[in-house]
Every structure is written in structure tokens, then in C-alpha cells.
Design a protein around this motif. Structure first.
Motif, PDB file in Angstrom:
ATOM      1  N   ARG A   1       0.720  -1.232   0.104  1.00  0.00           N
ATOM      2  CA  ARG A   1      -0.012   0.125   0.058  1.00  0.00           C
ATOM      3  C   ARG A   1       0.981   1.395  -0.015  1.00  0.00           C
ATOM      4  O   ARG A   1       0.407   2.278  -0.659  1.00  0.00           O
ATOM      5  CB  ARG A   1      -0.719   0.108   1.099  1.00  0.00           C
ATOM      6  CG  ARG A   1      -2.072  -1.014   1.274  1.00  0.00           C
ATOM      7  CD  ARG A   1      -3.028  -0.480   2.371  1.00  0.00           C
ATOM      8  NE  ARG A   1      -3.851  -1.630   2.749  1.00  0.00           N
ATOM      9  CZ  ARG A   1      -4.558  -2.186   1.726  1.00  0.00           C
ATOM     10  NH1 ARG A   1      -4.902  -1.766   0.488  1.00  0.00           N
ATOM     11  NH2 ARG A   1      -5.202  -3.480   2.124  1.00  0.00           N
ATOM     12  N   ALA A   2       1.885   1.385   0.940  1.00  0.00           N
ATOM     13  CA  ALA A   2       2.680   2.562   0.975  1.00  0.00           C
ATOM     14  C   ALA A   2       4.182   2.219   1.568  1.00  0.00           C
ATOM     15  O   ALA A   2       4.150   1.373   2.125  1.00  0.00           O
ATOM     16  CB  ALA A   2       1.765   3.452   2.088  1.00  0.00           C
TER      17      ALA A   2
ATOM     18  N   MET B   1       8.030   0.123  -8.968  1.00  0.00           N
ATOM     19  CA  MET B   1       7.216  -0.129 -10.045  1.00  0.00           C
ATOM     20  C   MET B   1       7.026  -1.699 -10.393  1.00  0.00           C
ATOM     21  O   MET B   1       5.968  -2.350 -10.865  1.00  0.00           O
ATOM     22  CB  MET B   1       7.986   0.247 -11.199  1.00  0.00           C
ATOM     23  CG  MET B   1       7.160   0.556 -12.552  1.00  0.00           C
ATOM     24  SD  MET B   1       5.912   1.747 -12.560  1.00  0.00           S
ATOM     25  CE  MET B   1       5.085   1.218 -13.981  1.00  0.00           C
ATOM     26  N   GLU B   2       7.858  -2.553  -9.895  1.00  0.00           N
ATOM     27  CA  GLU B   2       7.649  -3.979 -10.001  1.00  0.00           C
ATOM     28  C   GLU B   2       6.634  -4.680  -9.340  1.00  0.00           C
ATOM     29  O   GLU B   2       5.899  -5.584  -9.678  1.00  0.00           O
ATOM     30  CB  GLU B   2       8.910  -4.656  -9.848  1.00  0.00           C
ATOM     31  CG  GLU B   2       9.112  -6.275 -10.051  1.00  0.00           C
ATOM     32  CD  GLU B   2       9.025  -6.549 -11.807  1.00  0.00           C
ATOM     33  OE1 GLU B   2       9.542  -5.739 -12.415  1.00  0.00           O
ATOM     34  OE2 GLU B   2       8.549  -7.566 -11.885  1.00  0.00           O
TER      35      GLU B   2
ATOM     36  N   PRO C   1       1.044   2.041  -9.897  1.00  0.00           N
ATOM     37  CA  PRO C   1       1.771   3.340  -9.715  1.00  0.00           C
ATOM     38  C   PRO C   1       0.668   4.488  -9.243  1.00  0.00           C
ATOM     39  O   PRO C   1       0.947   5.496  -8.898  1.00  0.00           O
ATOM     40  CB  PRO C   1       2.295   3.577 -11.001  1.00  0.00           C
ATOM     41  CG  PRO C   1       2.206   2.479 -11.955  1.00  0.00           C
ATOM     42  CD  PRO C   1       1.519   1.301 -10.997  1.00  0.00           C
ATOM     43  N   GLU C   2      -0.586   3.978  -9.761  1.00  0.00           N
ATOM     44  CA  GLU C   2      -1.741   4.910  -9.502  1.00  0.00           C
ATOM     45  C   GLU C   2      -2.152   5.059  -7.964  1.00  0.00           C
ATOM     46  O   GLU C   2      -2.773   6.026  -7.633  1.00  0.00           O
ATOM     47  CB  GLU C   2      -3.039   4.601 -10.256  1.00  0.00           C
ATOM     48  CG  GLU C   2      -2.670   4.423 -11.829  1.00  0.00           C
ATOM     49  CD  GLU C   2      -3.173   5.584 -12.692  1.00  0.00           C
ATOM     50  OE1 GLU C   2      -3.922   6.452 -12.091  1.00  0.00           O
ATOM     51  OE2 GLU C   2      -2.394   5.827 -13.626  1.00  0.00           O
TER      52      GLU C   2
ATOM     53  N   ILE D   1       6.270  10.330  -9.311  1.00  0.00           N
ATOM     54  CA  ILE D   1       7.611  10.487  -9.405  1.00  0.00           C
ATOM     55  C   ILE D   1       8.509   9.263  -9.976  1.00  0.00           C
ATOM     56  O   ILE D   1       9.449   9.641 -10.527  1.00  0.00           O
ATOM     57  CB  ILE D   1       8.315  10.256  -7.861  1.00  0.00           C
ATOM     58  CG1 ILE D   1       8.046   9.088  -7.167  1.00  0.00           C
ATOM     59  CG2 ILE D   1       7.906  11.286  -6.970  1.00  0.00           C
ATOM     60  CD1 ILE D   1       8.835   8.621  -6.082  1.00  0.00           C
ATOM     61  N   LEU D   2       7.488   8.502 -10.745  1.00  0.00           N
ATOM     62  CA  LEU D   2       7.995   7.695 -12.075  1.00  0.00           C
ATOM     63  C   LEU D   2       7.027   7.798 -12.853  1.00  0.00           C
ATOM     64  O   LEU D   2       6.408   6.597 -13.493  1.00  0.00           O
ATOM     65  CB  LEU D   2       8.146   6.263 -11.188  1.00  0.00           C
ATOM     66  CG  LEU D   2       8.844   5.492 -12.313  1.00  0.00           C
ATOM     67  CD1 LEU D   2      10.534   5.779 -12.707  1.00  0.00           C
ATOM     68  CD2 LEU D   2       9.115   3.980 -11.687  1.00  0.00           C
TER      69      LEU D   2
END
Ligand code: THU
Length: 140
Positions: A74-75, A102-103, A107-108, A129-130
């Protein structure tokens, strides 16, 4: 995430600074990664005399979690700064750690929580940030 959860994660990230192994940079980083299973995985940066094998706090937390069977997150809370300095500014994750996020993370949705020693908090989505990141879906 609720404010209390964010504050708890930042506190846990700060507690990791005690374990950070940084004889070369003296730059201490701590992380607390929240899995969708509700567990918090901790991490600190671990440096190496050969420099390149050094591992960031964020990746330490991810690799601990994945090696313990969790792949959904989650974070992550991240804090850090130069040892001995009284004020810790925000510590943003490096590009390699963003790619590891990212893996395993959407990302949303995945939130990156930054805290400084003044008690300020920033919450950023991975997509911010990516942007245009390359992830597992690109290989489907
Ligand atoms: N570092 C992290 O652990 N996370 C970050 O987000 C930025 C940098 C570490 C790597 C190295 O041990 C030290 O901080 C200085 O770059």
C-alpha cells in the motif's frame, strides 16, 4: 491512508536509522513498507566497501517483504539525512528504488510518504515520481 497510520509508519522509519550501516556516506535512511497483508516491513541502507553492492533502505524493506511472501503493498514511509546533522530534510527515493516499487506496486495507488525532522509530511503517488514507468505490464 489514515493520518495515524502515516505517523506510525514515519516513526517506524525513524527507528530504523539506528540500524543503518553507512561508514562511507554517513547518510542514514530508514523505511517502513506497508504490505496489503497489514504487516509493516522495515529497512535501512546498508553500505559496502566496494560501494556498488550498497543497498538502499527502501529496497531492503521490499526484499525483506518479498522474501517473506508478501508481494502487494500500500505505502512506504522514508526518512533520512546526514548523521550528526540536527535537521533531517525530506529524503526522496532514488531511481533504482522507484523501479523496484514499479515491479510490485500499482503506480496510481502506491503512496510514498516522506517525513522530515520538523514533523512535516509529504504523500506522493508512485506515478508522480516515476511517470511513464516501465513495469511488468509492458512485457505482457
Ligand atoms: N539511500 C537510501 O537508502 N535511500 C534513498 O532513497 C537515497 C539514498 C542511501 C544509499 C547510500 O547508502 C546513502 O543513502 C547515500 O546515497
Amino acid at each position: 491512508m489514515k493520518k495515524e497510520q502515516i505517523i506510525k509508519m514515519i516513526e517506524i522509519a525513524f527507528s530504523q536509522l539506528a540500524y543503518s550501516y553507512t561508514p562511507y556516506s554517513d547518510f542514514k535512511v530508514g523505511a517502513a513498507l506497508l504490505g496489503k497483508n497489514g504487516r509493516i516491513y522495515t529497512g535501512c541502507n546498508i553500505e559496502n566497501a566496494a560501494y556498488t553492492p550498497s543497498n538502499c533502505a527502501e529496497r531492503t524493506a521490499f526484499f525483506k517483504a518479498v522474501s517473506d511472501g508478501e508481494r502487494n503493498f500500500r505505502a512506504i514511509a522514508i526518512v533520512g539525512g546526514k548523521e550528526g546533522e540536527k535537521d533531517y530534510d525530506f529524503c526522496s527515493p532514488c531511481g533504482v528504488c522507484r523501479q523496484v516499487m514499479m515491479e510490485f506496486c500499482d503506480p496510481e495507488e502506491f503512496e510514498i510518504v516522506l517525513g522530515n525532522s520538523a514533523g512535516d509530511i509529504k504523500v506522493i503517488k508512485l506515478k508522480d515520481i516515476l511517470p511513464e514507468g516501465f513495469g511488468p505490464e509492458n512485457l505482457e
